[in-house]
Enzyme design. Sequence first.
Site, PDB file in Angstrom:
ATOM      1  N   SER A 173     105.919  90.488  -6.918  1.00 35.65           N
ATOM      2  CA  SER A 173     106.019  89.112  -6.320  1.00 35.65           C
ATOM      3  C   SER A 173     106.691  88.063  -6.957  1.00 35.65           C
ATOM      4  CB  SER A 173     104.269  88.732  -6.012  1.00 35.65           C
ATOM      5  OG  SER A 173     104.162  87.573  -5.764  1.00 35.65           O
ATOM      6  N   TYR A 186      96.102  87.950  -9.858  1.00 32.95           N
ATOM      7  CA  TYR A 186      97.229  88.259  -8.961  1.00 32.95           C
ATOM      8  C   TYR A 186      98.416  88.125  -9.752  1.00 32.95           C
ATOM      9  CZ  TYR A 186     100.065  88.712  -4.944  1.00 32.95           C
ATOM     10  OH  TYR A 186     101.381  89.280  -4.099  1.00 32.95           O
TER      11      TYR A 186
END
Length: 299
Positions: A173, A186
């Site tokens: 990501s 995350y």
Amino acid sequence: MNFILKTFKVIGLLVYYMLESLVFFIVPKRKKNVSGEIVLITGAGSGVGRQLSLKFASLGATLVLWDINQEGLKETSRLARENGGARVHSYICDCSKKQDIYRVADEVKKEVGDVSILVNNAGIASGKKFIDCPDSLIEKTMEVNTMAHFWTYKAFLPAMVASNHGHLVSIASSAGLVGISHLSDYCASKFAAVGFAESVDFEMRDLKKTGVKTTIVCPLVNTGMFDGCITKWPILEPEYVAEKIITAIRQDQELLLLPRASYIFALKCILPVKAFIVFLDYLSLHRIMANFKGRPKKD
């Protein structure tokens, strides 16, 4: 004298590879054929995982689809077959559990064969402030987004090494490149995924396993997992991201950042910290989670 020769060699190689990169930017590499390859995609039940499944199906690959969502997995399998997938195999797998990954991996090897393209795509996000995030959610995020990569590599990499043929794809990501508020767990998991994939890639190079390729993808993609997020940064659609990922895999591209503007994150290694924070504030990246809703839970 030896030091001088080595220095000139390094300079020469640096110039060569920079020019090579420029040439391939103007004239793209020829795409390799993935027909007949056994492609395993985790998190195939929706989003980018589903789009990758459809695109690999149209290219003649044998699909091995994993997801914990049975209904989503069935729908992806159906769509893949409609999209030309002649060999589609689906398995329910909880990627937060090591033993489940190993168990299903053994089934795949017995029923389908050795996986030659492994796409670690499954991911989750809590979207909570660090102080408010329960320990169980932090652990789950790390298990799915990071540790699952360890166990899938353990299961499928040995066969790739033995045949000197394979491709390891890590869907990380943009949050694996820069820290973002409300995404501490995350971001940590995605930073780890990037570092892990890079390290294994270097191991393959040291072992002279030139046939085992690595592609690390750091996208900012519009999936239900981040519903409610608002930013000045362009958030891309899953189909577009999947198309770019397929191209990167077929051209053996080592690193893919999406959108292209993400490459500007390299500035954090150059700019003073306060200056880089001003830059992030301008892009509203620190406030991207202000209206976070996440993927709706089914009743």
